[in-house]
Design a protein around this motif. Structure first.
Motif, PDB file in Angstrom:
ATOM      1  N   THR A   1       3.126   1.902   3.200  1.00 32.07           N
ATOM      2  CA  THR A   1       2.391   0.783   2.613  1.00 32.07           C
ATOM      3  C   THR A   1       0.909   0.945   2.909  1.00 32.07           C
ATOM      4  O   THR A   1       0.535   1.346   4.003  1.00 32.07           O
ATOM      5  N   PHE A   2       0.081   0.659   1.902  1.00 31.18           N
ATOM      6  CA  PHE A   2      -1.358   0.592   2.155  1.00 31.18           C
ATOM      7  C   PHE A   2      -1.738  -0.882   2.247  1.00 31.18           C
ATOM      8  O   PHE A   2      -1.135  -1.743   1.591  1.00 31.18           O
ATOM      9  N   PHE A   3      -2.723  -1.171   3.085  1.00 31.77           N
ATOM     10  CA  PHE A   3      -3.103  -2.572   3.277  1.00 31.77           C
ATOM     11  C   PHE A   3      -4.512  -2.674   3.832  1.00 31.77           C
ATOM     12  O   PHE A   3      -5.129  -1.665   4.187  1.00 31.77           O
ATOM     13  N   CYS A   4      -5.013  -3.904   3.881  1.00 34.77           N
ATOM     14  CA  CYS A   4      -6.309  -4.196   4.498  1.00 34.77           C
ATOM     15  C   CYS A   4      -6.020  -4.888   5.818  1.00 34.77           C
ATOM     16  O   CYS A   4      -5.272  -5.864   5.865  1.00 34.77           O
ATOM     17  N   SER A   5      -6.610  -4.382   6.914  1.00 32.90           N
ATOM     18  CA  SER A   5      -6.308  -4.949   8.230  1.00 32.90           C
ATOM     19  C   SER A   5      -7.343  -5.975   8.687  1.00 32.90           C
ATOM     20  O   SER A   5      -7.274  -6.468   9.809  1.00 32.90           O
ATOM     21  N   PHE A   6      -8.300  -6.312   7.821  1.00 25.36           N
ATOM     22  CA  PHE A   6      -9.253  -7.385   8.154  1.00 25.36           C
ATOM     23  C   PHE A   6      -8.462  -8.657   8.452  1.00 25.36           C
ATOM     24  O   PHE A   6      -7.413  -8.900   7.853  1.00 25.36           O
ATOM     25  N   ALA A   7      -8.996  -9.477   9.348  1.00 27.05           N
ATOM     26  CA  ALA A   7      -8.277 -10.662   9.840  1.00 27.05           C
ATOM     27  C   ALA A   7      -7.572 -11.452   8.740  1.00 27.05           C
ATOM     28  O   ALA A   7      -8.212 -12.040   7.877  1.00 27.05           O
ATOM     29  N   GLY A   8      -6.264 -11.452   8.788  1.00 24.44           N
ATOM     30  CA  GLY A   8      -5.482 -12.283   7.882  1.00 24.44           C
ATOM     31  C   GLY A   8      -5.272 -11.737   6.489  1.00 24.44           C
ATOM     32  O   GLY A   8      -4.617 -12.367   5.668  1.00 24.44           O
ATOM     33  N   HIS A   9      -5.816 -10.551   6.180  1.00 24.15           N
ATOM     34  CA  HIS A   9      -5.747 -10.047   4.808  1.00 24.15           C
ATOM     35  C   HIS A   9      -4.451  -9.311   4.463  1.00 24.15           C
ATOM     36  O   HIS A   9      -4.097  -9.198   3.298  1.00 24.15           O
ATOM     37  N   SER A  10      -3.764  -8.776   5.469  1.00 22.33           N
ATOM     38  CA  SER A  10      -2.658  -7.859   5.160  1.00 22.33           C
ATOM     39  C   SER A  10      -1.488  -8.558   4.454  1.00 22.33           C
ATOM     40  O   SER A  10      -0.681  -7.912   3.800  1.00 22.33           O
ATOM     41  N   PHE A  11      -1.434  -9.886   4.571  1.00 23.74           N
ATOM     42  CA  PHE A  11      -0.348 -10.603   3.904  1.00 23.74           C
ATOM     43  C   PHE A  11      -0.501 -10.538   2.387  1.00 23.74           C
ATOM     44  O   PHE A  11       0.473 -10.493   1.652  1.00 23.74           O
ATOM     45  N   MET A  12      -1.760 -10.551   1.936  1.00 23.64           N
ATOM     46  CA  MET A  12      -2.026 -10.528   0.500  1.00 23.64           C
ATOM     47  C   MET A  12      -2.408  -9.128   0.027  1.00 23.64           C
ATOM     48  O   MET A  12      -2.041  -8.713  -1.067  1.00 23.64           O
ATOM     49  N   MET A  13      -3.172  -8.425   0.849  1.00 28.60           N
ATOM     50  CA  MET A  13      -3.711  -7.121   0.429  1.00 28.60           C
ATOM     51  C   MET A  13      -2.822  -5.997   0.937  1.00 28.60           C
ATOM     52  O   MET A  13      -3.090  -5.401   1.973  1.00 28.60           O
ATOM     53  N   ALA A  14      -1.766  -5.725   0.196  1.00 30.42           N
ATOM     54  CA  ALA A  14      -0.858  -4.663   0.580  1.00 30.42           C
ATOM     55  C   ALA A  14      -0.084  -4.206  -0.649  1.00 30.42           C
ATOM     56  O   ALA A  14       0.123  -4.983  -1.578  1.00 30.42           O
ATOM     57  N   GLY A  15       0.328  -2.965  -0.622  1.00 23.97           N
ATOM     58  CA  GLY A  15       1.121  -2.452  -1.733  1.00 23.97           C
ATOM     59  C   GLY A  15       1.806  -1.170  -1.340  1.00 23.97           C
ATOM     60  O   GLY A  15       1.425  -0.523  -0.348  1.00 23.97           O
ATOM     61  N   PRO A  16       2.826  -0.790  -2.081  1.00 26.00           N
ATOM     62  CA  PRO A  16       3.554   0.448  -1.769  1.00 26.00           C
ATOM     63  C   PRO A  16       2.724   1.705  -2.071  1.00 26.00           C
ATOM     64  O   PRO A  16       1.988   1.743  -3.057  1.00 26.00           O
ATOM     65  N   PHE A  17       2.871   2.695  -1.190  1.00 28.70           N
ATOM     66  CA  PHE A  17       2.220   3.995  -1.359  1.00 28.70           C
ATOM     67  C   PHE A  17       3.356   5.016  -1.497  1.00 28.70           C
ATOM     68  O   PHE A  17       4.109   5.248  -0.555  1.00 28.70           O
ATOM     69  N   LYS A  18       3.486   5.569  -2.685  1.00 33.85           N
ATOM     70  CA  LYS A  18       4.654   6.391  -2.971  1.00 33.85           C
ATOM     71  C   LYS A  18       4.315   7.866  -3.081  1.00 33.85           C
ATOM     72  O   LYS A  18       3.236   8.240  -3.537  1.00 33.85           O
ATOM     73  N   ILE A  19       5.257   8.677  -2.639  1.00 39.34           N
ATOM     74  CA  ILE A  19       5.144  10.123  -2.775  1.00 39.34           C
ATOM     75  C   ILE A  19       6.179  10.545  -3.815  1.00 39.34           C
ATOM     76  O   ILE A  19       7.376  10.332  -3.619  1.00 39.34           O
ATOM     77  N   VAL A  20       5.678  11.093  -4.923  1.00 37.00           N
ATOM     78  CA  VAL A  20       6.589  11.443  -6.012  1.00 37.00           C
ATOM     79  C   VAL A  20       6.593  12.962  -6.206  1.00 37.00           C
ATOM     80  O   VAL A  20       5.595  13.645  -5.933  1.00 37.00           O
ATOM     81  N   ASN A  21       7.689  13.466  -6.656  1.00 43.11           N
ATOM     82  CA  ASN A  21       7.810  14.908  -6.886  1.00 43.11           C
ATOM     83  C   ASN A  21       7.230  15.288  -8.256  1.00 43.11           C
ATOM     84  O   ASN A  21       7.128  14.479  -9.125  1.00 43.11           O
TER      85      ASN A  21
END
Ligand code: ZN
Length: 152
Positions: free
Chosen positions: A132-152
């Motif tokens: 998962t990629f996200f923002c670690s600024f105070a309180g942001h990770s709940f909203m600012m996050a998404g899947p980071f996928k490795i595809v063939n």
């Protein structure tokens, strides 16, 4: 009119498609503004990428102290603890605990109008793992996050 729209679509979307799909598959771009939202809901790289470079742009106007963002990558299972440890570490540490080995990659915190990049070796990443990629600024990770996928 239909003909003109087709020409327009070819001019605009074909080059864009090539850029996004093939050549730059290991070079990602993502942005966020003055809200708790990345402009992309998910990111993906090819399993053939040895090195990945992420360019992160803050398109807002607010300073880093108020609405700072960073781009952090980790295993999905580690997000909550990285974020809570980052909150304790605080702004002076860029909301990342010093030496946090759970962090695969992280940019510094940026404010409105700034751009930052981070490069990391992708050979360590497995398509069988959930990231998962996200923002670690105070309180942001709940909203600012998404899947980071490795595809063939
Ligand atoms: Zn943020």
């Amino acid at each position: 009119m239909g003909f003109l729209i087709k020409i327009f679509a070819l001019l605009v979307f074909v080059p864009f498609g090539f850029t996004d799909g093939q050549r730059d598959v290991c070079n990602l771009e993502i942005a966020a503004g003055d809200t708790l939202k990345f402009d992309k809901t998910q990111l993906q790289i090819s399993s053939s990428c040895e090195k990945v470079t992420v360019t992160f742009t803050h398109t807002g106007k607010l300073p880093a102290t108020v609405m700072g963002h960073n781009w952090v990558l980790s295993k999905t299972a580690d997000v909550k603890l990285i974020a809570s440890d980052g909150l304790i570490a605080g702004a002076s540490s860029g909301y990342i605990k010093a030496g946090d080995e759970r962090v695969i990659a992280a940019t510094n915190i940026i404010g409105g109008g700034q751009t930052t990049t981070v490069s990391f070796g992708a050979g360590q990443l497995s398509s069988a793992e959930s990231y998962t990629f996200f923002c670690s600024f105070a309180g942001h990770s709940f909203m600012m996050a998404g899947p980071f996928k490795i595809v063939n």
